[in-house]
Design an enzyme around this catalytic site. Sequence first.
Site, PDB file in Angstrom:
ATOM      1  N   HIS A 105      41.301  37.434  38.491  1.00 22.51           N
ATOM      2  CA  HIS A 105      40.467  38.576  38.877  1.00 22.51           C
ATOM      3  C   HIS A 105      40.510  39.713  37.855  1.00 22.51           C
ATOM      4  CE1 HIS A 105      44.252  40.181  40.807  1.00 22.51           C
ATOM      5  NE2 HIS A 105      43.755  41.317  40.359  1.00 22.51           N
ATOM      6  N   ASP A 135      44.028  32.156  41.368  1.00 19.79           N
ATOM      7  CA  ASP A 135      43.874  33.475  40.741  1.00 19.79           C
ATOM      8  C   ASP A 135      44.650  33.563  39.439  1.00 19.79           C
ATOM      9  OD1 ASP A 135      42.911  36.036  40.422  1.00 19.79           O
ATOM     10  OD2 ASP A 135      44.514  36.966  41.601  1.00 19.79           O
ATOM     11  N   SER A 208      48.174  43.966  38.110  1.00 24.59           N
ATOM     12  CA  SER A 208      47.751  42.580  38.306  1.00 24.59           C
ATOM     13  C   SER A 208      47.865  41.783  37.021  1.00 24.59           C
ATOM     14  CB  SER A 208      46.298  42.540  38.800  1.00 24.59           C
ATOM     15  OG  SER A 208      46.198  43.037  40.099  1.00 24.59           O
TER      16      SER A 208
END
Length: 464
Positions: A105, A135, A208
């Site tokens: 992402h 992911d 992230s």
Amino acid sequence: MTRIFKLLFPVVLLLASAVHASLPDFRDLVKEASPAVVNISTIQHVSSGSSSSYQQRYGLPEDVPEIFRHFFGVPSPSPRGEQEKTSLGSGFIVSHDGYILTNNHVIQDADEIIVRLNDRRELEAKLIGADKSSDLALLKVEADDLPIVRMGDSDALDVGEWVVAIGSPFGFDYSVTAGIVSAKGRSLPNENYVPFIQTDVAINPGNSGGPLFNLDGKVVGINSQIYTRSGGFMGVSFAIPINVAMDVADQLKESGAVSRGWLGVVIQEVSKDLAESFGLEKAAGALVAQVVPDSPAEQAGLKNGDIITRFNGETIYLSSDLPHQVGRVRPGTEVRIDLVRNGKRKRLNVEVGTLSNDKTQTLASNTTPGEFSSDAIGALVADLNDSQRQKLGFDGVLVKAIKDGPAAVSGLMPGDVITMIYGESINNLDDFKRVVSELPGDRSVPMRIVRRGSALFIPLRVPK
């Protein structure tokens, strides 16, 4: 009083010193690991929105005077043409010749990916492969003799163990946060492929894709998600185990895609009452609620009502354990399944199939009766129970969880009740499934929800 204080003061100092000595020191770890952590920024070229989309987003007409835009904190609309949409994230170098691991992402839909190294160099990265299901994404920069992280063993992690995250929250490069492992093997709504590590390490936007280290300075996870009701960190964060991540990375490097095992069963949790009804000593295992026709499970002889207790040598304590184990098996591998059927223990061999990209195919879906996970819009919804229906005074479906997708973009939240989509009343799951399956693609449709007692419409952008 003064005399008592003088007597106790050395004791207080001694206790403080003992507490300080028992806390870990992260300084050497950070010095060693930081050079292999990178900041990732992306650029996506998009066309500027129309006045209608601008009005939907900010609730103001495009021609509103400039003074009111500043008052309401609304930016001026961009001229027609191309805009640049940017995002920030983190990653880490896994090979001296420039392979970098991060979250999917972070780089999804990016036209340009820029990696900034610890020595302030900026390099353009090439996307080698990405896997939306886990992911994860693998990047490559053209450089030699780069510093790399040391790999740990996420399976060897213990709950309560100290862990450290390094990343770029809100763009603040090389921020260090620490905490402990809160739990292992967590299943999140709509996430069948990853047994997440839960921690209380402070993770925020920009973290992230960054590494999670153990006290030996070895990577044990990739920081990926947080649980939040406010949009910021609330004490619960999740990381992808490095053992899972490296298996995905190896496949991405080899072929640019990921192959996963496929069993083909719909399963549910074994409650205490169900365990008693099936003659089990304790509530454990994965109850097979449905066997998919022509699946590896059917070919191996699995039947509805079987309770799987071990898969490929791994004990299945919770039903959510099974999808994690199935997904990690390479297609074509023969594995052993231990199960209980009609109160008797049985053992079967099954050749694990290949999970296709068809969203209707079942890996080993962990479902609860009365729930439905919609990949089309990215939401897990459930029928209202009698108590909820009586309290609300109307019908609908309850939003239980949101993942990346149209629902998240539209602003749908857990706890919302959907009562209408595209002019169609939504009274139950059957209505929801039918209406969502018939929605026109590549356009926005109105969706009526009830949030904390107030009804409102929000636009749902349906993908192609």
